[in-house]
Design a protein around this motif. Sequence first.
Motif, PDB file in Angstrom:
ATOM      1  N   ALA A  58      -1.236  20.981  22.579  1.00 24.16           N
ATOM      2  CA  ALA A  58      -2.267  20.346  23.409  1.00 24.16           C
ATOM      3  C   ALA A  58      -2.938  21.343  24.352  1.00 24.16           C
ATOM      4  O   ALA A  58      -4.118  21.202  24.663  1.00 24.16           O
ATOM      5  CB  ALA A  58      -1.643  19.211  24.224  1.00 24.16           C
ATOM      6  N   SER A  59      -2.214  22.377  24.778  1.00 20.18           N
ATOM      7  CA  SER A  59      -2.711  23.282  25.813  1.00 20.18           C
ATOM      8  C   SER A  59      -3.398  24.543  25.292  1.00 20.18           C
ATOM      9  O   SER A  59      -4.222  25.125  25.999  1.00 20.18           O
ATOM     10  CB  SER A  59      -1.558  23.707  26.724  1.00 20.18           C
ATOM     11  OG  SER A  59      -0.974  22.578  27.315  1.00 20.18           O
ATOM     12  N   LEU A  60      -3.069  24.987  24.107  1.00 17.58           N
ATOM     13  CA  LEU A  60      -3.596  26.266  23.631  1.00 17.58           C
ATOM     14  C   LEU A  60      -5.105  26.256  23.396  1.00 17.58           C
ATOM     15  O   LEU A  60      -5.724  27.318  23.342  1.00 17.58           O
ATOM     16  CB  LEU A  60      -2.876  26.721  22.365  1.00 17.58           C
ATOM     17  CG  LEU A  60      -1.467  27.278  22.584  1.00 17.58           C
ATOM     18  CD1 LEU A  60      -0.842  27.697  21.261  1.00 17.58           C
ATOM     19  CD2 LEU A  60      -1.470  28.436  23.568  1.00 17.58           C
ATOM     20  N   THR A  61      -5.709  25.088  23.301  1.00 13.28           N
ATOM     21  CA  THR A  61      -7.169  25.047  23.141  1.00 13.28           C
ATOM     22  C   THR A  61      -7.882  25.570  24.381  1.00 13.28           C
ATOM     23  O   THR A  61      -9.035  25.977  24.300  1.00 13.28           O
ATOM     24  CB  THR A  61      -7.648  23.613  22.844  1.00 13.28           C
ATOM     25  OG1 THR A  61      -7.198  22.753  23.890  1.00 13.28           O
ATOM     26  CG2 THR A  61      -7.119  23.128  21.500  1.00 13.28           C
ATOM     27  N   ASP A  62      -7.196  25.566  25.536  1.00 10.83           N
ATOM     28  CA  ASP A  62      -7.780  26.050  26.785  1.00 10.83           C
ATOM     29  C   ASP A  62      -7.250  27.426  27.186  1.00 10.83           C
ATOM     30  O   ASP A  62      -7.422  27.842  28.331  1.00 10.83           O
ATOM     31  CB  ASP A  62      -7.481  25.060  27.920  1.00 10.83           C
ATOM     32  CG  ASP A  62      -8.125  23.710  27.672  1.00 10.83           C
ATOM     33  OD1 ASP A  62      -9.227  23.683  27.092  1.00 10.83           O
ATOM     34  OD2 ASP A  62      -7.526  22.689  28.041  1.00 10.83           O
ATOM     35  N   ILE A  63      -6.602  28.136  26.271  1.00 13.52           N
ATOM     36  CA  ILE A  63      -5.979  29.424  26.567  1.00 13.52           C
ATOM     37  C   ILE A  63      -6.632  30.506  25.709  1.00 13.52           C
ATOM     38  O   ILE A  63      -6.892  30.307  24.535  1.00 13.52           O
ATOM     39  CB  ILE A  63      -4.455  29.361  26.278  1.00 13.52           C
ATOM     40  CG1 ILE A  63      -3.779  28.326  27.179  1.00 13.52           C
ATOM     41  CG2 ILE A  63      -3.807  30.718  26.404  1.00 13.52           C
ATOM     42  CD1 ILE A  63      -3.788  28.646  28.651  1.00 13.52           C
ATOM     43  N   ASP A  64      -6.902  31.672  26.324  1.00 16.01           N
ATOM     44  CA  ASP A  64      -7.508  32.793  25.599  1.00 16.01           C
ATOM     45  C   ASP A  64      -6.471  33.689  24.940  1.00 16.01           C
ATOM     46  O   ASP A  64      -6.744  34.293  23.904  1.00 16.01           O
ATOM     47  CB  ASP A  64      -8.373  33.634  26.547  1.00 16.01           C
ATOM     48  CG  ASP A  64      -9.544  32.838  27.088  1.00 16.01           C
ATOM     49  OD1 ASP A  64     -10.275  32.236  26.281  1.00 16.01           O
ATOM     50  OD2 ASP A  64      -9.725  32.808  28.323  1.00 16.01           O
ATOM     51  N   ALA A  65      -5.294  33.830  25.552  1.00 16.56           N
ATOM     52  CA  ALA A  65      -4.245  34.695  25.018  1.00 16.56           C
ATOM     53  C   ALA A  65      -2.895  34.234  25.543  1.00 16.56           C
ATOM     54  O   ALA A  65      -2.810  33.590  26.594  1.00 16.56           O
ATOM     55  CB  ALA A  65      -4.484  36.146  25.424  1.00 16.56           C
ATOM     56  N   VAL A  66      -1.846  34.574  24.794  1.00 15.68           N
ATOM     57  CA  VAL A  66      -0.485  34.200  25.175  1.00 15.68           C
ATOM     58  C   VAL A  66       0.357  35.462  25.250  1.00 15.68           C
ATOM     59  O   VAL A  66       0.237  36.357  24.408  1.00 15.68           O
ATOM     60  CB  VAL A  66       0.121  33.209  24.156  1.00 15.68           C
ATOM     61  CG1 VAL A  66       1.581  32.916  24.450  1.00 15.68           C
ATOM     62  CG2 VAL A  66      -0.683  31.915  24.139  1.00 15.68           C
ATOM     63  N   HIS A  67       1.207  35.535  26.269  1.00 13.53           N
ATOM     64  CA  HIS A  67       2.153  36.639  26.432  1.00 13.53           C
ATOM     65  C   HIS A  67       3.554  36.038  26.366  1.00 13.53           C
ATOM     66  O   HIS A  67       3.943  35.274  27.245  1.00 13.53           O
ATOM     67  CB  HIS A  67       1.921  37.340  27.764  1.00 13.53           C
ATOM     68  CG  HIS A  67       2.695  38.596  27.907  1.00 13.53           C
ATOM     69  ND1 HIS A  67       2.442  39.496  28.916  1.00 13.53           N
ATOM     70  CD2 HIS A  67       3.710  39.139  27.193  1.00 13.53           C
ATOM     71  CE1 HIS A  67       3.261  40.521  28.808  1.00 13.53           C
ATOM     72  NE2 HIS A  67       4.055  40.304  27.772  1.00 13.53           N
ATOM     73  N   ILE A  68       4.298  36.375  25.306  1.00 17.75           N
ATOM     74  CA  ILE A  68       5.638  35.820  25.103  1.00 17.75           C
ATOM     75  C   ILE A  68       6.659  36.850  25.586  1.00 17.75           C
ATOM     76  O   ILE A  68       6.637  37.993  25.155  1.00 17.75           O
ATOM     77  CB  ILE A  68       5.879  35.470  23.621  1.00 17.75           C
ATOM     78  CG1 ILE A  68       4.782  34.520  23.118  1.00 17.75           C
ATOM     79  CG2 ILE A  68       7.261  34.856  23.432  1.00 17.75           C
ATOM     80  CD1 ILE A  68       4.780  34.315  21.619  1.00 17.75           C
ATOM     81  N   HIS A  69       7.554  36.412  26.453  1.00 14.15           N
ATOM     82  CA  HIS A  69       8.554  37.295  27.062  1.00 14.15           C
ATOM     83  C   HIS A  69       9.917  37.029  26.428  1.00 14.15           C
ATOM     84  O   HIS A  69      10.481  35.959  26.592  1.00 14.15           O
ATOM     85  CB  HIS A  69       8.601  37.059  28.572  1.00 14.15           C
ATOM     86  CG  HIS A  69       7.293  37.335  29.236  1.00 14.15           C
ATOM     87  ND1 HIS A  69       6.943  38.582  29.660  1.00 14.15           N
ATOM     88  CD2 HIS A  69       6.235  36.522  29.480  1.00 14.15           C
ATOM     89  CE1 HIS A  69       5.728  38.528  30.181  1.00 14.15           C
ATOM     90  NE2 HIS A  69       5.281  37.291  30.081  1.00 14.15           N
ATOM     91  N   GLY A  70      10.434  38.035  25.682  1.00  8.66           N
ATOM     92  CA  GLY A  70      11.711  37.899  24.996  1.00  8.66           C
ATOM     93  C   GLY A  70      11.504  37.505  23.547  1.00  8.66           C
ATOM     94  O   GLY A  70      10.464  36.951  23.180  1.00  8.66           O
ATOM     95  N   VAL A  71      12.511  37.826  22.721  1.00  9.43           N
ATOM     96  CA  VAL A  71      12.377  37.590  21.281  1.00  9.43           C
ATOM     97  C   VAL A  71      13.469  36.685  20.721  1.00  9.43           C
ATOM     98  O   VAL A  71      13.191  35.827  19.898  1.00  9.43           O
ATOM     99  CB  VAL A  71      12.363  38.939  20.512  1.00  9.43           C
ATOM    100  CG1 VAL A  71      12.363  38.730  19.017  1.00  9.43           C
ATOM    101  CG2 VAL A  71      11.174  39.785  20.939  1.00  9.43           C
ATOM    102  N   LEU A  72      14.689  36.844  21.156  1.00 11.65           N
ATOM    103  CA  LEU A  72      15.808  36.135  20.527  1.00 11.65           C
ATOM    104  C   LEU A  72      16.097  34.788  21.194  1.00 11.65           C
ATOM    105  O   LEU A  72      17.198  34.526  21.663  1.00 11.65           O
ATOM    106  CB  LEU A  72      17.064  37.005  20.543  1.00 11.65           C
ATOM    107  CG  LEU A  72      16.978  38.290  19.729  1.00 11.65           C
ATOM    108  CD1 LEU A  72      18.264  39.084  19.845  1.00 11.65           C
ATOM    109  CD2 LEU A  72      16.661  38.001  18.278  1.00 11.65           C
ATOM    110  N   SER A  73      15.092  33.928  21.217  1.00 13.48           N
ATOM    111  CA  SER A  73      15.265  32.600  21.786  1.00 13.48           C
ATOM    112  C   SER A  73      14.267  31.649  21.139  1.00 13.48           C
ATOM    113  O   SER A  73      13.286  32.079  20.539  1.00 13.48           O
ATOM    114  CB  SER A  73      15.045  32.645  23.303  1.00 13.48           C
ATOM    115  OG  SER A  73      15.290  31.379  23.870  1.00 13.48           O
ATOM    116  N   HIS A  74      14.527  30.367  21.300  1.00 13.44           N
ATOM    117  CA  HIS A  74      13.668  29.341  20.704  1.00 13.44           C
ATOM    118  C   HIS A  74      12.214  29.458  21.149  1.00 13.44           C
ATOM    119  O   HIS A  74      11.302  29.178  20.381  1.00 13.44           O
ATOM    120  CB  HIS A  74      14.170  27.942  21.095  1.00 13.44           C
ATOM    121  CG  HIS A  74      15.491  27.581  20.523  1.00 13.44           C
ATOM    122  ND1 HIS A  74      16.673  28.043  21.040  1.00 13.44           N
ATOM    123  CD2 HIS A  74      15.811  26.790  19.473  1.00 13.44           C
ATOM    124  CE1 HIS A  74      17.679  27.547  20.342  1.00 13.44           C
ATOM    125  NE2 HIS A  74      17.190  26.792  19.380  1.00 13.44           N
TER     126      HIS A  74
END
Length: 191
Positions: free
Chosen positions: A103-119
């Motif tokens: 629902a929210s990504l339509t209003d987001i230009d970019a995503v920064h994901i912190h960490g890899v080994l998690s859900h």
Amino acid sequence: MRNAKNSCQKYELSNKNIFSESGGPIRVLNVSRWLAASGGGGIQTFLSVSARAVQSRNILYSYSALMPGGAPEYASVGLGVHVGKSGVSNLRNSLYLWRWLRASLTDIDAVHIHGVLSHHFLVASIACLVMKVPYTVSPHGSLDPWFISQRRTKAFLYLNSIGRFLLRRADSIMVTTDMEAGYVKLSLIHI
């Protein structure tokens, strides 16, 4: 960097204001396993410092976390906070995160994901691919061989089944040291 498996680069924030394609501020969603109202470790410190660094540069941050927690002070400047629900399993919070991201990504230009080994990495990176939103990954030590050895079977299965695929699809991988860059390159080749 589109082809994350070939190189790791260090980036510096420009002094120039940055604008999205619509002419407004760039809207960046930071996704982590958890958020703390105060204190915290390395990822929390990174989020706090980066929030202050971009305040005057026409960049709006929002925050999302898989686990329940409080909204940090630095989150009051941006677009808002989404955290997981208390007393609920990681799987159920992953489903809540998925719905919220869709629902929210339509209003987001970019995503920064912190960490890899998690859900949260799995959910956020797949949501970004589905919604065609560019994403950056910061491993924050989660690809360190010692860290992986603590979760040997799970990490091996996860990285070899879907984790490496999602890392390779990232628009960039941001590392803090040359050693971490080496761990990323190793992880993209084999575990």
